[in-house]
Design an enzyme around this catalytic site. Structure first.
Site, PDB file in Angstrom:
ATOM      1  N   TRP A 110      -2.035   4.788   0.470  1.00 46.38           N
ATOM      2  CA  TRP A 110      -0.713   5.401   0.673  1.00 46.38           C
ATOM      3  C   TRP A 110      -0.795   6.798   1.281  1.00 46.38           C
ATOM      4  O   TRP A 110       0.237   7.359   1.653  1.00 46.38           O
ATOM      5  CB  TRP A 110      -0.017   5.549  -0.690  1.00 46.38           C
ATOM      6  CG  TRP A 110      -0.709   6.545  -1.585  1.00 46.38           C
ATOM      7  CD1 TRP A 110      -1.836   6.348  -2.329  1.00 46.38           C
ATOM      8  CD2 TRP A 110      -0.331   7.906  -1.795  1.00 46.38           C
ATOM      9  NE1 TRP A 110      -2.193   7.491  -2.996  1.00 46.38           N
ATOM     10  CE2 TRP A 110      -1.276   8.464  -2.689  1.00 46.38           C
ATOM     11  CE3 TRP A 110       0.717   8.703  -1.330  1.00 46.38           C
ATOM     12  CZ2 TRP A 110      -1.203   9.793  -3.117  1.00 46.38           C
ATOM     13  CZ3 TRP A 110       0.782  10.022  -1.756  1.00 46.38           C
ATOM     14  CH2 TRP A 110      -0.173  10.556  -2.641  1.00 46.38           C
ATOM     15  N   HIS A 144      -7.660   4.523  -4.347  1.00 41.00           N
ATOM     16  CA  HIS A 144      -6.195   4.589  -4.277  1.00 41.00           C
ATOM     17  C   HIS A 144      -5.735   5.554  -3.175  1.00 41.00           C
ATOM     18  O   HIS A 144      -4.956   6.484  -3.412  1.00 41.00           O
ATOM     19  CB  HIS A 144      -5.614   5.009  -5.630  1.00 41.00           C
ATOM     20  CG  HIS A 144      -4.213   4.511  -5.831  1.00 41.00           C
ATOM     21  ND1 HIS A 144      -3.744   4.032  -7.022  1.00 41.00           N
ATOM     22  CD2 HIS A 144      -3.161   4.400  -4.969  1.00 41.00           C
ATOM     23  CE1 HIS A 144      -2.478   3.666  -6.910  1.00 41.00           C
ATOM     24  NE2 HIS A 144      -2.110   3.877  -5.667  1.00 41.00           N
ATOM     25  N   ILE A 145      -6.218   5.287  -1.970  1.00 45.40           N
ATOM     26  CA  ILE A 145      -5.901   6.155  -0.832  1.00 45.40           C
ATOM     27  C   ILE A 145      -5.032   5.474   0.226  1.00 45.40           C
ATOM     28  O   ILE A 145      -4.657   6.114   1.216  1.00 45.40           O
ATOM     29  CB  ILE A 145      -7.181   6.672  -0.143  1.00 45.40           C
ATOM     30  CG1 ILE A 145      -8.034   5.505   0.375  1.00 45.40           C
ATOM     31  CG2 ILE A 145      -7.975   7.563  -1.086  1.00 45.40           C
ATOM     32  CD1 ILE A 145      -9.124   5.919   1.334  1.00 45.40           C
ATOM     33  N   THR A 171       6.814   5.395  -5.551  1.00 45.87           N
ATOM     34  CA  THR A 171       7.826   4.341  -5.672  1.00 45.87           C
ATOM     35  C   THR A 171       7.963   3.875  -7.110  1.00 45.87           C
ATOM     36  O   THR A 171       9.064   3.675  -7.617  1.00 45.87           O
ATOM     37  CB  THR A 171       7.459   3.153  -4.759  1.00 45.87           C
ATOM     38  OG1 THR A 171       7.338   3.618  -3.413  1.00 45.87           O
ATOM     39  CG2 THR A 171       8.524   2.070  -4.826  1.00 45.87           C
ATOM     40  N   GLU A 217      -7.357   4.153 -13.448  1.00 49.79           N
ATOM     41  CA  GLU A 217      -7.662   5.089 -12.361  1.00 49.79           C
ATOM     42  C   GLU A 217      -7.614   6.521 -12.873  1.00 49.79           C
ATOM     43  O   GLU A 217      -6.642   6.870 -13.565  1.00 49.79           O
ATOM     44  CB  GLU A 217      -6.655   4.901 -11.212  1.00 49.79           C
ATOM     45  CG  GLU A 217      -6.707   3.532 -10.585  1.00 49.79           C
ATOM     46  CD  GLU A 217      -5.569   3.267  -9.600  1.00 49.79           C
ATOM     47  OE1 GLU A 217      -5.635   2.256  -8.888  1.00 49.79           O
ATOM     48  OE2 GLU A 217      -4.615   4.067  -9.562  1.00 49.79           O
ATOM     49  N   ARG A 272      -1.042  -3.328  -7.367  1.00 49.08           N
ATOM     50  CA  ARG A 272      -1.368  -2.575  -8.569  1.00 49.08           C
ATOM     51  C   ARG A 272      -2.584  -3.199  -9.240  1.00 49.08           C
ATOM     52  O   ARG A 272      -2.755  -4.423  -9.232  1.00 49.08           O
ATOM     53  CB  ARG A 272      -0.182  -2.563  -9.546  1.00 49.08           C
ATOM     54  CG  ARG A 272       0.976  -1.675  -9.100  1.00 49.08           C
ATOM     55  CD  ARG A 272       0.598  -0.202  -9.145  1.00 49.08           C
ATOM     56  NE  ARG A 272       1.682   0.681  -8.738  1.00 49.08           N
ATOM     57  CZ  ARG A 272       1.851   1.163  -7.518  1.00 49.08           C
ATOM     58  NH1 ARG A 272       0.997   0.795  -6.561  1.00 49.08           N
ATOM     59  NH2 ARG A 272       2.839   1.980  -7.240  1.00 49.08           N
ATOM     60  N   ASP A 309      -7.883  -1.322  -3.309  1.00 48.60           N
ATOM     61  CA  ASP A 309      -7.520   0.094  -3.287  1.00 48.60           C
ATOM     62  C   ASP A 309      -6.952   0.536  -4.627  1.00 48.60           C
ATOM     63  O   ASP A 309      -6.673   1.713  -4.814  1.00 48.60           O
ATOM     64  CB  ASP A 309      -6.500   0.376  -2.176  1.00 48.60           C
ATOM     65  CG  ASP A 309      -6.200   1.859  -2.028  1.00 48.60           C
ATOM     66  OD1 ASP A 309      -7.155   2.628  -1.775  1.00 48.60           O
ATOM     67  OD2 ASP A 309      -5.033   2.254  -2.194  1.00 48.60           O
TER      68      ASP A 309
END
Length: 311
Positions: A288, A285-286, A73, A263, A234, A258
């Site tokens: 999504w 960061h999982i 996005t 990162e 974020r 997350d």
């Protein structure tokens, strides 16, 4: 047509991308540096990226490039002025991960709220074997029903979280970071009210001038000591040193994240010091990235390419 994926590893190896092969030549690179991207995009008509920067360095020699598709996005990695100058169009994708991010939000919450790490370790350490009674109350938890859930950013994901929280019996309030978002059915409050009255605060906002460093020492100090903080937005919305201090000093009860400022996680991230999983859980960061969400994402991208070329 030549389609070039510059960081295909970012969407996983388990997603069927065969639909792109029917459109022309497809070249997939797992990862690309800016220098590599400049060479790899030379003959591309379509470039598909996730985090790779798109600018003069990376596509300056791409004389045939017509379309850039972002498998996300956010589009902060696009030099939109340069793309407009070159008359290269771009597409991104919204809404593909609403269900899985909402699901992960509650996974983080229940892990912390119900002290699941503690009880898991209690049983696995074999303390439950031969215990005096059938249950164990040492680390109490509370009903979600009746709690106040404060949401920062009531977009598609925030609204889905709000709807589910309401089904659990929560009183849902929200703070509009732009000051323009009004949602029927939920109480919009100022930031201080959200901080001081919420039992749970979850962030689902984009990163912009209104949200950068929003959750800082001053914000954490205003929260309830029993509050749980969740960031699914974020990383840079949170001042990580301030969060680490708030957890160490018991200013808030726990946090589930997350996303991080850098990162993959940097070696000097202050949150590394907190090893107590009852206070902090970080996932890489999982939120999504369910198989279904990634499949939806790439089907949308495929549709965008077909639509642009009228295929």
């Amino acid at each position: 047509m030549k389609i070039v994926f510059l960081d295909a590893k970012s969407i996983g190896d388990d997603i069927d991308l065969s639909g792109f092969d029917q459109l022309g030549e497809v070249v997939k690179y797992g990862f690309s540096t800016p220098e590599e991207a400049g060479e790899r995009t030379k003959d591309a008509d379509v470039v598909i990226i996730n985090k790779v920067q798109i600018n003069e360095q990376t596509i300056g020699r791409a004389d045939h490039l017509k379309l850039v598709c972002v498998t996300a996005t956010g589009t902060n990695n696009l030099d939109k002025e340069y793309l407009a100058k070159r008359q290269i169009e771009w597409r991104n994708v919204a809404g593909y991960s609403t269900e899985t991010v909402a699901q992960h939000t509650f996974a983080l919450l229940f892990y912390l709220l119900e002290k699941l790490n503690y009880y898991d370790q209690y049983v696995k350490s074999e303390k439950y074997i031969g215990d005096t009674i059938f249950t164990h109350f040492s680390n109490v938890f509370h009903d979600l029903n009746g709690m106040t859930w404060g949401i920062v950013g009531l977009g598609n994901i925030g609204r889905r979280v709000a709807d589910i929280a309401k089904m659990f019996g929560c009183h849902v309030i929200y703070y509009s970071t732009s000051g323009k978002n009004n949602q029927e059915g939920y109480d919009r409050v100022d930031f201080d009210t959200l901080l001081t009255t919420s039992d749970i605060i979850s962030v689902h906002a984009p990163l912009d001038a209104n949200t950068q460093d929003l959750m800082n020492a001053e914000a954490f100090a205003k929260m309830k000591k029993s509050a749980i903080f969740l960031n699914l937005g974020r990383g840079p919305i949170v001042v990580e040193q301030d969060l680490a201090d708030a957890l160490k000093n018991n200013e808030i009860a726990a946090a589930g994240l997350d996303v991080l400022c850098v990162e993959p996680m940097s070696a000097d991230n202050p949150l590394r010091e907190i090893k107590d999983s009852n206070k902090l859980i970080i996932t890489p960061h999982i939120a999504w990235a369910s198989v279904e969400a990634r499949t939806r994402l790439m089907n949308i991208i495929l549709g965008q390419v077909k639509e642009y070329f009228k295929l």
